[in-house]
Design a protein around this motif. Structure first.
Motif, PDB file in Angstrom:
ATOM      1  N   GLY A 258      82.523  12.336  42.939  1.00 23.67           N
ATOM      2  CA  GLY A 258      83.494  12.926  42.023  1.00 23.67           C
ATOM      3  C   GLY A 258      82.821  13.534  40.812  1.00 23.67           C
ATOM      4  O   GLY A 258      81.614  13.402  40.595  1.00 23.67           O
ATOM      5  N   LYS A 259      83.614  14.230  40.011  1.00 15.24           N
ATOM      6  CA  LYS A 259      83.105  14.878  38.799  1.00 15.24           C
ATOM      7  C   LYS A 259      82.672  13.818  37.804  1.00 15.24           C
ATOM      8  O   LYS A 259      83.366  12.833  37.587  1.00 15.24           O
ATOM      9  N   LYS A 260      81.523  14.040  37.176  1.00 18.18           N
ATOM     10  CA  LYS A 260      80.972  13.052  36.246  1.00 18.18           C
ATOM     11  C   LYS A 260      81.031  13.549  34.811  1.00 18.18           C
ATOM     12  O   LYS A 260      80.978  14.745  34.539  1.00 18.18           O
ATOM     13  N   LEU A 261      81.121  12.583  33.896  1.00 13.90           N
ATOM     14  CA  LEU A 261      81.164  12.916  32.476  1.00 13.90           C
ATOM     15  C   LEU A 261      79.842  13.530  32.024  1.00 13.90           C
ATOM     16  O   LEU A 261      79.827  14.516  31.292  1.00 13.90           O
ATOM     17  N   PHE A 262      78.738  12.947  32.440  1.00  9.70           N
ATOM     18  CA  PHE A 262      77.430  13.443  32.022  1.00  9.70           C
ATOM     19  C   PHE A 262      76.738  14.119  33.200  1.00  9.70           C
ATOM     20  O   PHE A 262      76.761  13.617  34.316  1.00  9.70           O
ATOM     21  N   ASP A 263      76.134  15.244  32.917  1.00  7.24           N
ATOM     22  CA  ASP A 263      75.433  16.010  33.938  1.00  7.24           C
ATOM     23  C   ASP A 263      74.132  16.504  33.338  1.00  7.24           C
ATOM     24  O   ASP A 263      73.865  16.314  32.158  1.00  7.24           O
ATOM     25  N   LYS A 264      73.326  17.171  34.142  1.00  4.16           N
ATOM     26  CA  LYS A 264      72.077  17.729  33.639  1.00  4.16           C
ATOM     27  C   LYS A 264      72.370  18.765  32.561  1.00  4.16           C
ATOM     28  O   LYS A 264      73.401  19.421  32.578  1.00  4.16           O
ATOM     29  N   GLY A 265      71.454  18.898  31.622  1.00  7.61           N
ATOM     30  CA  GLY A 265      71.584  19.940  30.617  1.00  7.61           C
ATOM     31  C   GLY A 265      71.974  19.461  29.238  1.00  7.61           C
ATOM     32  O   GLY A 265      71.881  20.217  28.275  1.00  7.61           O
ATOM     33  N   ALA A 266      72.441  18.216  29.104  1.00  3.61           N
ATOM     34  CA  ALA A 266      72.829  17.720  27.783  1.00  3.61           C
ATOM     35  C   ALA A 266      71.615  17.616  26.877  1.00  3.61           C
ATOM     36  O   ALA A 266      70.533  17.206  27.309  1.00  3.61           O
ATOM     37  N   ILE A 267      71.769  18.010  25.624  1.00 11.68           N
ATOM     38  CA  ILE A 267      70.696  17.864  24.645  1.00 11.68           C
ATOM     39  C   ILE A 267      70.511  16.374  24.346  1.00 11.68           C
ATOM     40  O   ILE A 267      71.493  15.683  24.065  1.00 11.68           O
ATOM     41  N   PRO A 268      69.299  15.856  24.422  1.00 10.19           N
ATOM     42  CA  PRO A 268      69.089  14.434  24.081  1.00 10.19           C
ATOM     43  C   PRO A 268      69.559  14.152  22.659  1.00 10.19           C
ATOM     44  O   PRO A 268      69.216  14.877  21.721  1.00 10.19           O
ATOM     45  N   ARG A 269      70.354  13.095  22.502  1.00  8.69           N
ATOM     46  CA  ARG A 269      70.935  12.796  21.198  1.00  8.69           C
ATOM     47  C   ARG A 269      71.266  11.318  21.143  1.00  8.69           C
ATOM     48  O   ARG A 269      71.739  10.741  22.112  1.00  8.69           O
ATOM     49  N   ALA A 270      71.015  10.677  20.019  1.00 10.15           N
ATOM     50  CA  ALA A 270      71.369   9.272  19.819  1.00 10.15           C
ATOM     51  C   ALA A 270      72.797   9.183  19.289  1.00 10.15           C
ATOM     52  O   ALA A 270      73.262  10.061  18.563  1.00 10.15           O
ATOM     53  N   PHE A 271      73.475   8.094  19.662  1.00  9.81           N
ATOM     54  CA  PHE A 271      74.819   7.820  19.176  1.00  9.81           C
ATOM     55  C   PHE A 271      74.874   6.394  18.665  1.00  9.81           C
ATOM     56  O   PHE A 271      74.139   5.525  19.130  1.00  9.81           O
ATOM     57  N   SER A 272      75.761   6.144  17.698  1.00  6.98           N
ATOM     58  CA  SER A 272      75.954   4.794  17.154  1.00  6.98           C
ATOM     59  C   SER A 272      77.325   4.273  17.559  1.00  6.98           C
ATOM     60  O   SER A 272      78.319   4.999  17.465  1.00  6.98           O
ATOM     61  N   LEU A 273      77.380   3.015  17.974  1.00  3.14           N
ATOM     62  CA  LEU A 273      78.645   2.387  18.319  1.00  3.14           C
ATOM     63  C   LEU A 273      79.438   2.123  17.045  1.00  3.14           C
ATOM     64  O   LEU A 273      78.947   1.505  16.105  1.00  3.14           O
ATOM     65  N   THR A 274      80.683   2.602  16.995  1.00  2.00           N
ATOM     66  CA  THR A 274      81.525   2.409  15.818  1.00  2.00           C
ATOM     67  C   THR A 274      82.711   1.486  16.075  1.00  2.00           C
ATOM     68  O   THR A 274      83.304   0.959  15.133  1.00  2.00           O
ATOM     69  N   GLU A 275      83.054   1.287  17.347  1.00  2.00           N
ATOM     70  CA  GLU A 275      84.197   0.439  17.689  1.00  2.00           C
ATOM     71  C   GLU A 275      84.076   0.059  19.154  1.00  2.00           C
ATOM     72  O   GLU A 275      83.623   0.863  19.974  1.00  2.00           O
ATOM     73  N   SER A 276      84.466  -1.173  19.501  1.00  2.00           N
ATOM     74  CA  SER A 276      84.458  -1.568  20.912  1.00  2.00           C
ATOM     75  C   SER A 276      85.484  -2.654  21.178  1.00  2.00           C
ATOM     76  O   SER A 276      85.790  -3.464  20.294  1.00  2.00           O
ATOM     77  N   HIS A 277      86.005  -2.643  22.384  1.00  2.00           N
ATOM     78  CA  HIS A 277      86.970  -3.638  22.845  1.00  2.00           C
ATOM     79  C   HIS A 277      86.716  -3.868  24.331  1.00  2.00           C
ATOM     80  O   HIS A 277      86.270  -2.962  25.039  1.00  2.00           O
ATOM     81  N   VAL A 278      87.051  -5.053  24.819  1.00  2.00           N
ATOM     82  CA  VAL A 278      87.047  -5.331  26.249  1.00  2.00           C
ATOM     83  C   VAL A 278      88.429  -5.864  26.603  1.00  2.00           C
ATOM     84  O   VAL A 278      88.891  -6.848  26.015  1.00  2.00           O
ATOM     85  N   THR A 279      89.093  -5.220  27.554  1.00  2.00           N
ATOM     86  CA  THR A 279      90.445  -5.640  27.920  1.00  2.00           C
ATOM     87  C   THR A 279      90.386  -6.837  28.871  1.00  2.00           C
ATOM     88  O   THR A 279      89.328  -7.180  29.406  1.00  2.00           O
ATOM     89  N   SER A 280      91.540  -7.434  29.108  1.00  2.00           N
ATOM     90  CA  SER A 280      91.618  -8.576  30.017  1.00  2.00           C
ATOM     91  C   SER A 280      91.292  -8.187  31.462  1.00  2.00           C
ATOM     92  O   SER A 280      90.965  -9.034  32.278  1.00  2.00           O
ATOM     93  N   LYS A 281      91.358  -6.893  31.771  1.00  2.41           N
ATOM     94  CA  LYS A 281      91.038  -6.407  33.119  1.00  2.41           C
ATOM     95  C   LYS A 281      89.594  -5.922  33.229  1.00  2.41           C
ATOM     96  O   LYS A 281      89.195  -5.369  34.239  1.00  2.41           O
TER      97      LYS A 281
END
Length: 198
Positions: A154-177
């Motif tokens: 299937g179609k993927k969120l990330f593919d070849k060609g993205a510029i390398p870049r760092a990201f910082s986690l600002t919020e996270s949750h884990v659901t019961s599922k």
């Protein structure tokens, strides 16, 4: 300058295609549409309601067609989707009956939109558009829901060609599922080093 936020539901192997239903996007012979249906819970519902507040949207042509055929009749679930401005990247389509739709014909117009005054912009779905923006370093925030399953194709969120870049986690949750909901903001260049030196 406006921020561009990508909101996406993905499997563990990064597939984002047709999360909402079997007929949503069958391109490429995809047969697993609706893979998110059994993973809702109270926390997930609260977070989704927050994300569905009125905004402005940037959509690829295929996602726009899916949205335009469904959401005008179901706006009670997504308040503001009809009133919010929908910017659509398309080289062939120039008008639509869905109100507040504006068509853009290329990357230059997206860059002008990002650099203009106004509300921040959300991208839902639109894999090809997301790939284009990652390739040109135009994504400010990634808001990802990671589902505990492997789809294998299937179609993927990330593919070849993205510029390398760092990201910082600002919020996270884990659901019961077991759905991981994480928000990341762009943090700049990737720092590399030898692991033995750290």
């Amino acid at each position: 300058m406006r921020k561009i936020t990508v909101l996406s539901m993905i499997s563990l192997d990064g597939v984002m295609q047709a999360p909402g239903g079997p007929g949503e996007d069958t391109s490429g012979g995809f047969k697993l549409g609706g893979w998110t249906a059994s993973y809702g819970d109270e926390l997930f519902g609260r977070i989704m309601q927050e994300e569905l507040k009125p905004a402005e949207y940037l959509l690829g042509r295929k996602t726009y067609d899916i949205f335009a055929s469904y959401w005008p009749q179901h706006a009670d679930f997504w308040p503001g989707i009809n009133e919010g401005t929908k910017y659509v990247l398309s080289r062939s389509m120039e008008k639509s009956d869905w109100k507040n739709t504006v068509f853009l014909n290329g990357l230059t117009e997206i860059e002008k939109l990002k650099n203009s005054e106004g509300a921040d912009i959300q991208i839902w779905g639109s894999s090809e558009l997301v790939h284009l923006l990652l390739e040109h370093d135009l994504v400010d925030v990634l808001r990802i829901k990671i589902y505990p399953l492997i789809l294998g194709e299937g179609k993927k969120l990330f593919d070849k060609g993205a510029i390398p870049r760092a990201f910082s986690l600002t919020e996270s949750h884990v659901t019961s599922k077991g759905v991981i909901i994480a928000s990341y903001k762009r943090a700049g260049e990737i720092i590399t080093d030898d692991v033995d030196a750290v």
